[in-house]
Design an enzyme around this catalytic site. Structure first.
Site, PDB file in Angstrom:
ATOM      1  CB  SER A 121      -0.885   0.021   1.247  1.00  0.00           C
ATOM      2  OG  SER A 121      -1.585  -1.186   1.370  1.00  0.00           O
ATOM      3  CG  ASN A 193      -4.171   2.979   1.272  1.00  0.00           C
ATOM      4  OD1 ASN A 193      -5.133   2.872   2.031  1.00  0.00           O
ATOM      5  ND2 ASN A 193      -3.691   1.952   0.614  1.00  0.00           N
TER       6      ASN A 193
HETATM    7  N1  LIG Z   1      -5.503  -5.104   4.781  1.00  0.00           N
HETATM    8  C1  LIG Z   1      -5.895  -4.396   3.739  1.00  0.00           C
HETATM    9  O1  LIG Z   1      -7.036  -3.906   3.703  1.00  0.00           O
HETATM   10  C2  LIG Z   1      -4.981  -4.184   2.567  1.00  0.00           C
HETATM   11  C3  LIG Z   1      -5.529  -3.660   1.376  1.00  0.00           C
HETATM   12  C4  LIG Z   1      -4.698  -3.521   0.256  1.00  0.00           C
HETATM   13  C5  LIG Z   1      -3.359  -3.852   0.350  1.00  0.00           C
HETATM   14  N2  LIG Z   1      -2.845  -4.334   1.516  1.00  0.00           N
HETATM   15  C6  LIG Z   1      -1.427  -4.724   1.539  1.00  0.00           C
HETATM   16  O2  LIG Z   1      -1.355  -6.134   1.343  1.00  0.00           O
HETATM   17  C7  LIG Z   1      -0.205  -6.650   2.030  1.00  0.00           C
HETATM   18  C8  LIG Z   1      -0.656  -7.751   2.974  1.00  0.00           C
HETATM   19  O3  LIG Z   1      -1.578  -7.184   3.908  1.00  0.00           O
HETATM   20  P1  LIG Z   1      -2.616  -8.113   4.697  1.00  0.00           P
HETATM   21  O4  LIG Z   1      -3.691  -7.208   5.168  1.00  0.00           O
HETATM   22  O5  LIG Z   1      -2.957  -9.315   3.897  1.00  0.00           O
HETATM   23  O6  LIG Z   1      -1.721  -8.544   5.951  1.00  0.00           O
HETATM   24  P2  LIG Z   1      -1.891  -9.840   6.871  1.00  0.00           P
HETATM   25  O7  LIG Z   1      -1.196  -9.499   8.149  1.00  0.00           O
HETATM   26  O8  LIG Z   1      -3.310 -10.277   6.923  1.00  0.00           O
HETATM   27  O9  LIG Z   1      -1.080 -10.973   6.076  1.00  0.00           O
HETATM   28  C9  LIG Z   1       0.289 -10.905   5.800  1.00  0.00           C
HETATM   29  C10 LIG Z   1       0.765 -12.329   5.575  1.00  0.00           C
HETATM   30  O10 LIG Z   1       2.098 -12.289   5.069  1.00  0.00           O
HETATM   31  C11 LIG Z   1       2.766 -13.417   5.576  1.00  0.00           C
HETATM   32  N3  LIG Z   1       4.204 -13.209   5.445  1.00  0.00           N
HETATM   33  C12 LIG Z   1       5.002 -12.386   6.160  1.00  0.00           C
HETATM   34  N4  LIG Z   1       6.288 -12.509   5.752  1.00  0.00           N
HETATM   35  C13 LIG Z   1       6.277 -13.429   4.750  1.00  0.00           C
HETATM   36  C14 LIG Z   1       7.298 -14.007   3.947  1.00  0.00           C
HETATM   37  N5  LIG Z   1       8.577 -13.655   4.080  1.00  0.00           N
HETATM   38  N6  LIG Z   1       6.936 -14.936   3.023  1.00  0.00           N
HETATM   39  C15 LIG Z   1       5.642 -15.328   2.870  1.00  0.00           C
HETATM   40  N7  LIG Z   1       4.633 -14.802   3.613  1.00  0.00           N
HETATM   41  C16 LIG Z   1       4.947 -13.870   4.535  1.00  0.00           C
HETATM   42  C17 LIG Z   1       2.278 -13.516   7.021  1.00  0.00           C
HETATM   43  O11 LIG Z   1       2.491 -14.826   7.542  1.00  0.00           O
HETATM   44  C18 LIG Z   1       0.804 -13.158   6.872  1.00  0.00           C
HETATM   45  O12 LIG Z   1      -0.023 -14.303   6.709  1.00  0.00           O
HETATM   46  C19 LIG Z   1       0.460  -5.459   2.710  1.00  0.00           C
HETATM   47  O13 LIG Z   1       1.482  -4.983   1.869  1.00  0.00           O
HETATM   48  C20 LIG Z   1      -0.681  -4.448   2.813  1.00  0.00           C
HETATM   49  O14 LIG Z   1      -0.229  -3.116   2.861  1.00  0.00           O
HETATM   50  C21 LIG Z   1      -3.633  -4.526   2.623  1.00  0.00           C
END
Ligand SMILES: NC(=O)c1ccc[n+]([C@@H]2O[C@H](COP(=O)([O-])OP(=O)(O)OC[C@H]3O[C@@H](n4cnc5c(N)ncnc54)[C@H](O)[C@@H]3O)[C@@H](O)[C@H]2O)c1
Length: 287
Positions: A121, A193
């Site tokens: 993001s 964002n």
């Molecule tokens: N939450 C939202 O609404 C949203 C919306 C758009 C984009 N994003 C972006 O998407 C990405 C993920 O966010 P999320 O909300 O899914 O977070 P989350 O915390 O739900 O999930 C992140 C996942 O990444 C895994 N992870 C961490 N390090 C890793 C690695 N080295 N290899 C493989 N897996 C790994 C973790 O185990 C976890 O399951 C972030 O960059 C976030 O900014 C989030």
């Protein structure tokens, strides 16, 4: 240029599991890679539960449910991504984690034109490209939560992304996934964002200062502005750790006080009260 048929998703949390569902429902062979077996099992459960919900609500047919299920695999080895045409990185919003992943996966992909996309993001795409060894094929492809439902995808080419890669991702998002792309510059927060996060942080500051209860702040924006949910409920849904991480990246880039996470948000993240995914944030989801 080869057609995109094999997709990898790195990180199967909230977003990664949603993105994997989208690509599997589009008929693409989808491999999700997580940090360990527990996390991979958790990702699988999330996708299966979401597909079952879609079936129950008649958004997909029995056949589509079965086909999507058969397109999905869950694992723990990045090396298995070697044959992918596209990898979407959706790991936690942490720059060090993403830099390590881009440098490792960039060296693993075997096809010259394989695209390595990030769902970040707020982390600079150009930095992810620089460590990948294939900067021309690296760009931001930013889905929204929940990915199977939300139509928008932000396409974020960096200074070093090739125009072929951008156009390939535009075609993929539109034609293969049936979503609507907009294009944004590689600046922390992109379009959505940049507007949303200062609003969420302002609501948290307002709550922290005791202006109103969480329920009344949310009700104000739902009934007063017609938003589908209020800012504190939305922060819980996004994940307070993610909201905080995006705020920090945006503050780091622009030094705007409005982007700086307020102390209450820091404390809640330190306490593990990160919202819906942990069972408690501004609201209690344990029931
Ligand atoms: N939450 C939202 O609404 C949203 C919306 C758009 C984009 N994003 C972006 O998407 C990405 C993920 O966010 P999320 O909300 O899914 O977070 P989350 O915390 O739900 O999930 C992140 C996942 O990444 C895994 N992870 C961490 N390090 C890793 C690695 N080295 N290899 C493989 N897996 C790994 C973790 O185990 C976890 O399951 C972030 O960059 C976030 O900014 C989030």
């Amino acid at each position: 240029m080869s057609e995109i048929a094999r997709v990898g998703v790195v990180g199967g949390g909230l977003m990664g599991s949603g993105i994997a569902e989208v690509t599997a429902r589009a008929g693409l062979d989808t491999l999700v890679v997580e940090v360990d077996q527990d996390a991979a099992d958790g990702a699988q459960k999330r996708v299966e539960a979401s597909l079952d919900r879609a079936l129950k609500r008649q958004k997909i047919t029995e056949d589509e449910r079965a086909t999507a299920g058969s397109r999905l695999r869950f694992g723990t080895s990045l090396a298995e991504l070697a044959d992918r045409d596209l990898v979407v990185e959706a790991a936690s919003e942490d720059e060090r984690t993403k830099l390590d992943l881009f440098s490792t996966i960039g060296a693993i992909l075997t096809q010259d034109d394989a695209v390595l996309a990030s769902n970040t993001s707020s982390i600079p795409i150009v930095k992810l490209g620089a460590v990948s060894g294939r900067p021309g094929q690296v760009m931001g492809v930013h889905f929204f939560n929940p990915a199977p439902v939300m139509q928008l995808v932000e396409l974020v080419p960096s200074l070093t992304t090739s125009s072929d890669t951008t156009e390939r991702m535009r075609g993929f998002v539109t034609d293969a996934l049936g979503k609507e792309p907009i294009e944004a510059t590689d600046r922390a927060g992109f379009v959505v964002n940049s507007l949303l996060v200062p609003y969420l942080l302002s609501a948290i500051r307002m709550y922290e200062a005791g202006y109103a209860s969480a329920a009344d702040i949310d009700q104000g924006m739902v009934l007063g502005c017609g938003h589908p949910m209020g800012p504190l409920a939305l922060s819980d849904l996004i994940g307070l750790d993610t909201v905080r991480a995006i705020g920090l990246s945006m503050y780091g880039e622009f030094k705007e006080p409005l982007y700086s996470p307020p102390p209450l948000l820091d404390r809640m993240v330190d306490a593990g009260l990160v919202g819906k995914k942990s069972g408690r944030g501004f609201y209690d989801y344990s029931a």
